[in-house]
Enzyme design. Structure first.
Site, PDB file in Angstrom:
ATOM      1  N   CYS A 125       0.818  -1.228   0.000  1.00 10.09           N
ATOM      2  CA  CYS A 125       0.000   0.000   0.000  1.00 10.09           C
ATOM      3  C   CYS A 125       0.846   1.270   0.000  1.00 10.09           C
ATOM      4  O   CYS A 125       0.371   2.349  -0.331  1.00 10.09           O
ATOM      5  CB  CYS A 125      -0.933   0.009   1.201  1.00 10.09           C
ATOM      6  SG  CYS A 125      -2.142  -1.304   1.070  1.00 10.09           S
ATOM      7  N   HIS A 154      -3.893   7.030   1.327  1.00 11.72           N
ATOM      8  CA  HIS A 154      -4.113   5.654   0.895  1.00 11.72           C
ATOM      9  C   HIS A 154      -5.503   5.206   1.370  1.00 11.72           C
ATOM     10  O   HIS A 154      -5.932   5.537   2.476  1.00 11.72           O
ATOM     11  CB  HIS A 154      -3.037   4.739   1.471  1.00 11.72           C
ATOM     12  CG  HIS A 154      -3.348   3.294   1.280  1.00 11.72           C
ATOM     13  ND1 HIS A 154      -3.563   2.766   0.030  1.00 11.72           N
ATOM     14  CD2 HIS A 154      -3.517   2.278   2.152  1.00 11.72           C
ATOM     15  CE1 HIS A 154      -3.842   1.485   0.153  1.00 11.72           C
ATOM     16  NE2 HIS A 154      -3.833   1.158   1.432  1.00 11.72           N
ATOM     17  N   ASN A 208      -9.911  -1.099  -1.828  1.00 13.37           N
ATOM     18  CA  ASN A 208      -8.477  -0.864  -1.658  1.00 13.37           C
ATOM     19  C   ASN A 208      -7.739  -1.421  -2.880  1.00 13.37           C
ATOM     20  O   ASN A 208      -7.691  -2.630  -3.078  1.00 13.37           O
ATOM     21  CB  ASN A 208      -8.011  -1.558  -0.367  1.00 13.37           C
ATOM     22  CG  ASN A 208      -6.536  -1.326  -0.074  1.00 13.37           C
ATOM     23  OD1 ASN A 208      -5.811  -0.765  -0.889  1.00 13.37           O
ATOM     24  ND2 ASN A 208      -6.090  -1.761   1.092  1.00 13.37           N
TER      25      ASN A 208
HETATM   26  N1  ACO Z   1     -18.353 -10.201   6.213  1.00 16.20           N
HETATM   27  C1  ACO Z   1     -19.007 -10.514   7.344  1.00 16.20           C
HETATM   28  N2  ACO Z   1     -18.374 -10.779   8.494  1.00 16.20           N
HETATM   29  C2  ACO Z   1     -17.039 -10.736   8.501  1.00 16.20           C
HETATM   30  C3  ACO Z   1     -16.302 -10.407   7.346  1.00 16.20           C
HETATM   31  C4  ACO Z   1     -17.015 -10.142   6.173  1.00 16.20           C
HETATM   32  N3  ACO Z   1     -16.393  -9.834   5.029  1.00 16.20           N
HETATM   33  N4  ACO Z   1     -14.985 -10.433   7.651  1.00 16.20           N
HETATM   34  C5  ACO Z   1     -14.907 -10.758   8.943  1.00 16.20           C
HETATM   35  N5  ACO Z   1     -16.126 -10.947   9.455  1.00 16.20           N
HETATM   36  C6  ACO Z   1     -16.483 -11.312  10.820  1.00 16.20           C
HETATM   37  C7  ACO Z   1     -15.365 -12.065  11.512  1.00 16.20           C
HETATM   38  O1  ACO Z   1     -15.461 -13.427  11.256  1.00 16.20           O
HETATM   39  C8  ACO Z   1     -15.622 -11.742  12.968  1.00 16.20           C
HETATM   40  O2  ACO Z   1     -16.658 -12.548  13.412  1.00 16.20           O
HETATM   41  P1  ACO Z   1     -16.707 -13.076  14.946  1.00 16.20           P
HETATM   42  O3  ACO Z   1     -16.804 -11.836  15.773  1.00 16.20           O
HETATM   43  O4  ACO Z   1     -17.924 -13.930  14.964  1.00 16.20           O
HETATM   44  O5  ACO Z   1     -15.435 -13.798  15.157  1.00 16.20           O
HETATM   45  C9  ACO Z   1     -16.121 -10.326  12.877  1.00 16.20           C
HETATM   46  O6  ACO Z   1     -16.630 -10.120  11.568  1.00 16.20           O
HETATM   47  C10 ACO Z   1     -15.018  -9.319  13.125  1.00 16.20           C
HETATM   48  O7  ACO Z   1     -15.672  -8.130  13.276  1.00 16.20           O
HETATM   49  P2  ACO Z   1     -14.937  -6.921  13.901  1.00 16.20           P
HETATM   50  O8  ACO Z   1     -14.017  -7.339  14.984  1.00 16.20           O
HETATM   51  O9  ACO Z   1     -15.952  -5.893  14.232  1.00 16.20           O
HETATM   52  O10 ACO Z   1     -14.096  -6.447  12.672  1.00 16.20           O
HETATM   53  P3  ACO Z   1     -13.247  -5.157  12.640  1.00 16.20           P
HETATM   54  O11 ACO Z   1     -14.031  -4.014  13.118  1.00 16.20           O
HETATM   55  O12 ACO Z   1     -11.906  -5.433  13.261  1.00 16.20           O
HETATM   56  O13 ACO Z   1     -13.051  -4.933  11.092  1.00 16.20           O
HETATM   57  C11 ACO Z   1     -11.468  -5.052   9.346  1.00 16.20           C
HETATM   58  C12 ACO Z   1     -12.295  -5.847  10.343  1.00 16.20           C
HETATM   59  C13 ACO Z   1     -12.383  -4.250   8.450  1.00 16.20           C
HETATM   60  C14 ACO Z   1     -10.677  -6.023   8.492  1.00 16.20           C
HETATM   61  C15 ACO Z   1     -10.530  -4.107  10.113  1.00 16.20           C
HETATM   62  O14 ACO Z   1      -9.785  -4.818  11.060  1.00 16.20           O
HETATM   63  C16 ACO Z   1      -9.608  -3.344   9.229  1.00 16.20           C
HETATM   64  O15 ACO Z   1     -10.007  -2.520   8.440  1.00 16.20           O
HETATM   65  N6  ACO Z   1      -8.299  -3.577   9.366  1.00 16.20           N
HETATM   66  C17 ACO Z   1      -7.342  -2.859   8.533  1.00 16.20           C
HETATM   67  C18 ACO Z   1      -7.266  -3.518   7.214  1.00 16.20           C
HETATM   68  C19 ACO Z   1      -6.348  -2.797   6.326  1.00 16.20           C
HETATM   69  O16 ACO Z   1      -6.170  -1.605   6.405  1.00 16.20           O
HETATM   70  N7  ACO Z   1      -5.772  -3.540   5.429  1.00 16.20           N
HETATM   71  C20 ACO Z   1      -5.117  -2.878   4.423  1.00 16.20           C
HETATM   72  C21 ACO Z   1      -3.694  -2.781   4.346  1.00 16.20           C
HETATM   73  S1  ACO Z   1      -3.634  -3.510   2.859  1.00 16.20           S
HETATM   74  C22 ACO Z   1      -2.163  -3.634   2.163  1.00 16.20           C
HETATM   75  O17 ACO Z   1      -1.150  -3.117   2.540  1.00 16.20           O
HETATM   76  C23 ACO Z   1      -2.176  -4.556   1.055  1.00 16.20           C
END
Ligand code: ACO
Length: 336
Positions: free
Chosen positions: A113, A263, A293
């Protein structure tokens, strides 16, 4: 004083759009979950057979045309991607072949990223030293071919889109430091301690007899894995930090910046930064809703869209910051 300047921008996304609800066809997810957690509403994914260098080519041709130059005037190609056409050679070489500009150097940047700002920084060094005058800097990704399209991959898969953005960086004579258009500075960081928090476990150099094994396919090691919470926590710390570093280096305040093109990983990350610095909504240009993204491509896509939307105009002071896998993070400040 010779400095570099963004002469033009270009972008390309493939025509096929997948709305959040379309993903429910192959995984347990929902429009509500994705929108609420990330701000993403849709993404563009390629048809099978289209590669990163294909998207890069379209964005590059647009940037070259918008610069009003001939492609033969380019001195170098820098292409940032985490989704290369092949393991080797570098995708910049495939782009060079498609652009038909042989002999000039073609360099891949693998900083995920943060790749576009790393690329911009490398190009800037070549221009400041007088080595080159015009450098094509591209960020391009075909993520869709490398995502696990089932419920076990949903945390990662819903976040990513395919696309490409490009700029032509050119040498410029700067006489008025506070009003001329040029790239003020770039600031780069990495901390490999966290390399395995967002990565693809399989691949070259793994402790396997062969580069790719049936076992890796069966146990899912070929798909990207992410510790989403760790990425989030580090992103909301490192992006503000590196933004402050850039402001301090240039003796600027947050209020001096006219437009922020960050980003695009997650709208919540950007909202937290905006809140921390009291940045008004109209000073931040986001595209994640439409494109998700696109990793190395989000910033050049943002710049191109902002120009075409009339939000980014000559004379404006722009700041960009990125955070991603590696972990890597970086910032840049430039006057348009
Ligand atoms: N659809 C439905 N449910 C989902 C999904 C989905 N796509 N993905 C995960 N869940 C579920 C999980 O299984 C989990 O369920 P559980 O609670 O029963 O175990 C739950 O949702 C997790 O929910 P939250 O803890 O509320 O998720 P969070 O608020 O942490 O959001 C996210 C997750 C969006 C991935 C967040 O952590 C995030 O944005 N992280 C940063 C990601 C990022 O910036 N990545 C990019 C860098 S990329 C690069 O360099 C290539």
């Amino acid at each position: 004083m010779i400095r570099s300047k963004i002469l033009s921008t270009g972008m390309y996304v493939p025509p096929k759009i997948l709305k959040n609800a379309d993903l429910s066809a192959f995984m347990d997810t929902s429009d509500e979950w994705i929108k609420q957690r990330t701000g993403i509403e849709q993404r563009h994914w390629v048809e099978v057979g289209t590669t990163t260098s294909d998207l890069a080519l379209e964005a590059s041709l647009a940037a070259i045309s918008n610069a009003g130059i001939k492609k033969e005037e380019l001195d170098m190609i820098i292409l940032a991607t985490l989704s290369p056409d092949h393991e080797f050679p570098g995708t910049a070489c495939f782009l060079q072949k498609k652009l038909q500009v042989p002999l000039i150097p073609a360099l891949d940047v693998r900083q995920q990223c943060t790749g576009f700002i790393y690329g911009l920084s490398i190009a800037d060094q070549f221009i400041r030293t007088g080595t080159y005058k015009k450098i094509l800097v591209v960020g391009a990704e075909v993520h869709s071919a490398g995502l696990e399209k089932s419920t076990s991959g949903r945390e990662v898969t819903v976040l990513f889109g395919d696309g490409a953005g490009a700029v032509v960086l050119g040498a410029t004579e700067v006489t008025e430091l506070k009003s001329d258009s040029y790239l003020y500075s770039t600031h780069l960081h990495a901390d490999g301690t966290y390399a395995e928090e967002l990565w693809t476990p399989s691949g070259t150099g793994m402790k396997e007899k062969d580069r790719m094994t049936i076992k890796q396919i069966e146990n899912g090691a070929i798909w990207p894995k992410m510790n989403g919470k760790a990425v989030f926590v580090h992103a909301v710390k490192r992006m503000p930090e590196v933004l402050i570093e850039a402001l301090e280096k240039n003796e600027l305040k947050i209020e001096d910046i006219d437009l922020f093109v960050f980003h695009q990983a997650n709208l919540r990350i950007i909202d937290m930064i905006a809140k921390q610095f009291n940045i008004p909504e109209e000073k931040i240009f986001n595209t994640i809703q439409k494109y998700a993204n696109t990793t190395a491509a989000t910033i050049p896509i943002g710049l191109d869209e902002a120009v075409r939307a009339g939000k980014l105009k000559k004379g404006m002071l722009v700041a960009s910051a990125a955070f991603g896998s590696g972990f890597t993070w970086a910032s840049a400040i430039y006057r348009w």
